[in-house]
Design a protein around this motif. Structure first.
Motif, PDB file in Angstrom:
ATOM      1  N   LYS A  67       0.822  -1.213   0.000  1.00 45.91           N
ATOM      2  CA  LYS A  67       0.000   0.000   0.000  1.00 45.91           C
ATOM      3  C   LYS A  67       0.851   1.256   0.000  1.00 45.91           C
ATOM      4  N   ALA A  68       2.004   1.215   0.651  1.00 47.98           N
ATOM      5  CA  ALA A  68       2.879   2.384   0.693  1.00 47.98           C
ATOM      6  C   ALA A  68       3.654   2.543  -0.612  1.00 47.98           C
ATOM      7  N   ASN A  69       3.839   1.437  -1.344  1.00 44.24           N
ATOM      8  CA  ASN A  69       4.624   1.456  -2.572  1.00 44.24           C
ATOM      9  C   ASN A  69       3.887   0.642  -3.646  1.00 44.24           C
ATOM     10  N   PRO A  70       2.711   1.117  -4.100  1.00 45.54           N
ATOM     11  CA  PRO A  70       1.934   0.338  -5.069  1.00 45.54           C
ATOM     12  C   PRO A  70       2.620   0.321  -6.429  1.00 45.54           C
ATOM     13  N   PRO A  71       2.367  -0.711  -7.251  1.00 44.94           N
ATOM     14  CA  PRO A  71       2.955  -0.743  -8.585  1.00 44.94           C
ATOM     15  C   PRO A  71       2.359   0.373  -9.439  1.00 44.94           C
ATOM     16  N   TRP A  72       3.155   0.884 -10.378  1.00 43.44           N
ATOM     17  CA  TRP A  72       2.669   1.939 -11.252  1.00 43.44           C
ATOM     18  C   TRP A  72       1.752   1.320 -12.299  1.00 43.44           C
ATOM     19  N   VAL A  73       0.611   1.915 -12.473  1.00 45.55           N
ATOM     20  CA  VAL A  73      -0.355   1.452 -13.466  1.00 45.55           C
ATOM     21  C   VAL A  73      -0.493   2.538 -14.524  1.00 45.55           C
ATOM     22  N   ARG A  74      -0.283   2.151 -15.771  1.00 49.04           N
ATOM     23  CA  ARG A  74      -0.394   3.108 -16.869  1.00 49.04           C
ATOM     24  C   ARG A  74      -1.829   3.614 -16.951  1.00 49.04           C
ATOM     25  N   PRO A  75      -2.025   4.931 -17.056  1.00 47.50           N
ATOM     26  CA  PRO A  75      -3.390   5.470 -17.123  1.00 47.50           C
ATOM     27  C   PRO A  75      -4.062   5.130 -18.456  1.00 47.50           C
ATOM     28  N   SER A  76      -5.353   5.297 -18.490  1.00 43.42           N
ATOM     29  CA  SER A  76      -6.125   5.075 -19.716  1.00 43.42           C
ATOM     30  C   SER A  76      -6.277   6.396 -20.456  1.00 43.42           C
ATOM     31  N   ARG A  77      -6.417   6.313 -21.762  1.00 44.39           N
ATOM     32  CA  ARG A  77      -6.670   7.539 -22.522  1.00 44.39           C
ATOM     33  C   ARG A  77      -8.121   7.941 -22.334  1.00 44.39           C
ATOM     34  N   PRO A  78      -8.395   9.219 -22.405  1.00 40.80           N
ATOM     35  CA  PRO A  78      -9.776   9.690 -22.223  1.00 40.80           C
ATOM     36  C   PRO A  78     -10.695   9.200 -23.332  1.00 40.80           C
ATOM     37  N   THR A  79     -11.945   8.979 -22.985  1.00 43.45           N
ATOM     38  CA  THR A  79     -12.957   8.586 -23.969  1.00 43.45           C
ATOM     39  C   THR A  79     -13.042   9.665 -25.048  1.00 43.45           C
ATOM     40  N   GLY A  80     -13.087   9.224 -26.279  1.00 40.33           N
ATOM     41  CA  GLY A  80     -13.189  10.164 -27.395  1.00 40.33           C
ATOM     42  C   GLY A  80     -11.847  10.647 -27.924  1.00 40.33           C
ATOM     43  N   THR A  81     -10.776  10.329 -27.220  1.00 41.57           N
ATOM     44  CA  THR A  81      -9.433  10.715 -27.673  1.00 41.57           C
ATOM     45  C   THR A  81      -8.910   9.620 -28.591  1.00 41.57           C
ATOM     46  N   PRO A  82      -8.356   9.995 -29.746  1.00 42.84           N
ATOM     47  CA  PRO A  82      -7.849   8.957 -30.653  1.00 42.84           C
ATOM     48  C   PRO A  82      -6.646   8.235 -30.031  1.00 42.84           C
TER      49      PRO A  82
END
Length: 179
Positions: A67-82
């Motif tokens: 919990k203090a050092n969570p793995p990095w998760v790549r964010p999602s692109r916004p809806t409607g963004t190519p």
């Protein structure tokens, strides 16, 4: 006179070659610094602290995620963004140069380029970054200044590509039509 000076220099040199009781392992200089060990084995033993039982021969690894050092998760692109792929495909359809296409999305996180993007596709002429939001895209585009173009959450990066200003404008226009 010359031979007396030579004899003194030789005597001083030889005096430094001998060992005395202070030269044993663990001895220190007058200022408290440890003296060099007498052998390579002793030097290795001093340099490498003993590993706990069962740990010998193992390399240090990252601590497991918690919990203090969570793995990095790549964010999602916004809806409607190519997607970055859709942008590159649009460049190709418009007749723009898109050679050496590579999906480098794995480099978005802290172990790669660290810019926090959701997607990254690079080509010889341009790199296409898609961010989780327009604010993140704007921050990164500001860092690249005149070498970048942003539309919403998508940033085109021309740093180090040698793409001319006139050609950059064509890439920018194709991106604008997708958004």
């Amino acid at each position: 006179m010359l031979s007396a000076a030579a004899a003194v220099v030789i005597a001083l040199g030889l005096a430094g070659c001998g060992k005395d009781s202070a030269d044993q392992d663990g001895a220190t200089w007058a200022d408290g610094r440890p003296k060099a060990p007498a052998s390579r084995a002793a030097a290795a033993a001093q340099a490498a602290p003993e590993a706990p039982a069962g740990q010998q021969g193992k390399t240090e690894q990252r601590p497991p995620a918690n919990k203090a050092n969570p793995p990095w998760v790549r964010p999602s692109r916004p809806t409607g963004t190519p997607s970055a792929r859709k942008v590159v495909d649009a460049f190709k359809a418009a007749g723009l140069k898109v050679t050496n296409v590579r999906d480098r999305s794995a480099d978005c996180g802290p172990d790669g380029l660290g810019v926090g993007c959701a997607e990254l596709i690079t080509t010889t002429a341009v790199s296409v970054y898609v961010f989780a939001d327009p604010a993140g895209a704007g921050d990164q585009a500001d860092q690249w200044s005149t070498e970048a173009y942003r539309n919403g959450a998508v940033v085109l990066n021309f740093v180090g590509t040698g793409t001319s200003v006139a050609e950059r404008k064509r890439y920018d226009e194709v991106l604008d039509k997708l958004s």
